[in-house]
Design an enzyme around this catalytic site. Structure first.
Site, PDB file in Angstrom:
ATOM      1  N   PRO A 190       0.797  -1.225   0.000  1.00  0.00           N
ATOM      2  CA  PRO A 190       0.000   0.000   0.000  1.00  0.00           C
ATOM      3  C   PRO A 190       0.832   1.279   0.000  1.00  0.00           C
ATOM      4  CG  PRO A 190      -0.096  -1.057   2.148  1.00  0.00           C
ATOM      5  CD  PRO A 190       0.599  -2.010   1.222  1.00  0.00           C
ATOM      6  N   ASN A 191       0.287   2.241  -0.713  1.00  0.00           N
ATOM      7  CA  ASN A 191       0.800   3.609  -0.808  1.00  0.00           C
ATOM      8  C   ASN A 191       2.043   3.746  -1.680  1.00  0.00           C
ATOM      9  OD1 ASN A 191      -1.232   4.800   0.869  1.00  0.00           O
ATOM     10  ND2 ASN A 191      -0.201   3.850   2.598  1.00  0.00           N
ATOM     11  N   ARG A 249       4.302  11.303  -2.236  1.00  0.00           N
ATOM     12  CA  ARG A 249       4.097  11.058  -0.809  1.00  0.00           C
ATOM     13  C   ARG A 249       5.415  11.230  -0.056  1.00  0.00           C
ATOM     14  NH1 ARG A 249       3.995   5.436   2.203  1.00  0.00           N
ATOM     15  NH2 ARG A 249       3.439   6.164   4.275  1.00  0.00           N
ATOM     16  N   TYR A 277      10.810   9.272   1.041  1.00  0.00           N
ATOM     17  CA  TYR A 277      10.739   8.246  -0.003  1.00  0.00           C
ATOM     18  C   TYR A 277      11.399   8.656  -1.320  1.00  0.00           C
ATOM     19  CZ  TYR A 277       7.467   6.159   3.244  1.00  0.00           C
ATOM     20  OH  TYR A 277       6.898   5.617   4.372  1.00  0.00           O
ATOM     21  N   ASN A 303       8.036  -5.557  -1.097  1.00  0.00           N
ATOM     22  CA  ASN A 303       7.962  -4.434  -0.168  1.00  0.00           C
ATOM     23  C   ASN A 303       6.513  -4.405   0.312  1.00  0.00           C
ATOM     24  OD1 ASN A 303       7.736  -2.059   1.226  1.00  0.00           O
ATOM     25  ND2 ASN A 303       8.887  -0.836  -0.244  1.00  0.00           N
ATOM     26  N   ALA A 324       3.215  -0.948   4.750  1.00  0.00           N
ATOM     27  CA  ALA A 324       2.586  -0.975   6.074  1.00  0.00           C
ATOM     28  C   ALA A 324       2.137  -2.375   6.492  1.00  0.00           C
ATOM     29  CB  ALA A 324       1.400  -0.016   6.110  1.00  0.00           C
ATOM     30  N   GLU A 365      12.914  -9.153   1.323  1.00  0.00           N
ATOM     31  CA  GLU A 365      12.057  -8.045   1.764  1.00  0.00           C
ATOM     32  C   GLU A 365      12.816  -6.738   1.566  1.00  0.00           C
ATOM     33  OE1 GLU A 365       9.838  -6.566   5.895  1.00  0.00           O
ATOM     34  OE2 GLU A 365      11.140  -8.329   5.934  1.00  0.00           O
ATOM     35  N   HIS A 386      12.583  -2.349   1.911  1.00  0.00           N
ATOM     36  CA  HIS A 386      11.932  -1.124   2.382  1.00  0.00           C
ATOM     37  C   HIS A 386      12.763   0.051   1.902  1.00  0.00           C
ATOM     38  CE1 HIS A 386       9.080  -3.210   4.909  1.00  0.00           C
ATOM     39  NE2 HIS A 386      10.074  -4.012   5.241  1.00  0.00           N
ATOM     40  N   ARG A 403      12.605   4.591  12.304  1.00  0.00           N
ATOM     41  CA  ARG A 403      11.293   5.238  12.264  1.00  0.00           C
ATOM     42  C   ARG A 403      10.521   4.935  13.548  1.00  0.00           C
ATOM     43  NH1 ARG A 403       8.544   4.822   6.670  1.00  0.00           N
ATOM     44  NH2 ARG A 403       7.298   6.416   7.703  1.00  0.00           N
TER      45      ARG A 403
END
Length: 151
Positions: free
Chosen positions: A10-11, A18, A23, A74, A77, A98, A100, A107
């Site tokens: 998502p996103n 964003r 990012y 990825n 969330a 994985e 990110h 974070r």
């Protein structure tokens, strides 16, 4: 050519607009181009997808069984919330890297835990979209397609 699924949660469709301070300015299209170019260099085929829907990601993971040689994901969330994605990855029995874009360990506290990391062969975080190129290189090495990693 071995197929690697590159799945995005998502996103990530909002890349470039964003929170560019976190990012970066690259868009999802830029990311797909980077992955396609890297895969071609490594002799891999990719199936690049993005969804904001957890169930759709689970279905795509399940489709990889018998079709793909590995998964770069990825989960965004969903990393921190989705046992369903963890279970799907475990069920297909493929190597998983994985990725990110940000360093999830720098974070908010809730982002420090990833369910997906439990099943992932490796995790790359905090290196921007370049982490995807590294993930594909690592996957090529796992699949025997990257000569440099065989040395």
């Amino acid at each position: 050519m071995q197929l690697v699924a590159v799945l995005n949660g998502p996103n990530l469709n909002m890349l470039g607009t964003r929170e560019p301070e976190k990012y970066g300015a690259a868009t999802l299209d830029d990311l797909e181009t980077l992955c396609a170019e890297t895969a071609e260099e490594l002799g891999l085929a990719i199936d690049f997808r993005q969804s904001n829907i957890e169930g759709e990601l689970v279905s795509w993971i399940q489709e990889c069984r018998g079709r793909a040689a590995g998964i770069v994901i990825n989960p965004a969330a969903y990393s921190h919330t989705s046992v369903a994605i963890l279970d799907a990855l475990a069920a297909v029995g493929l190597p998983v890297v994985e990725v990110h874009i940000t360093n999830i360990h720098r974070r908010e506290e809730f982002r420090h835990h990833s369910y997906v990391s439990r099943i992932a062969t490796g995790v790359i975080c905090g290196l921007g979209i370049g982490g995807y190129a590294l993930a594909l290189r690592a996957m090529a090495g796992m699949l025997g397609g990257d000569e440099e990693q065989d040395d």
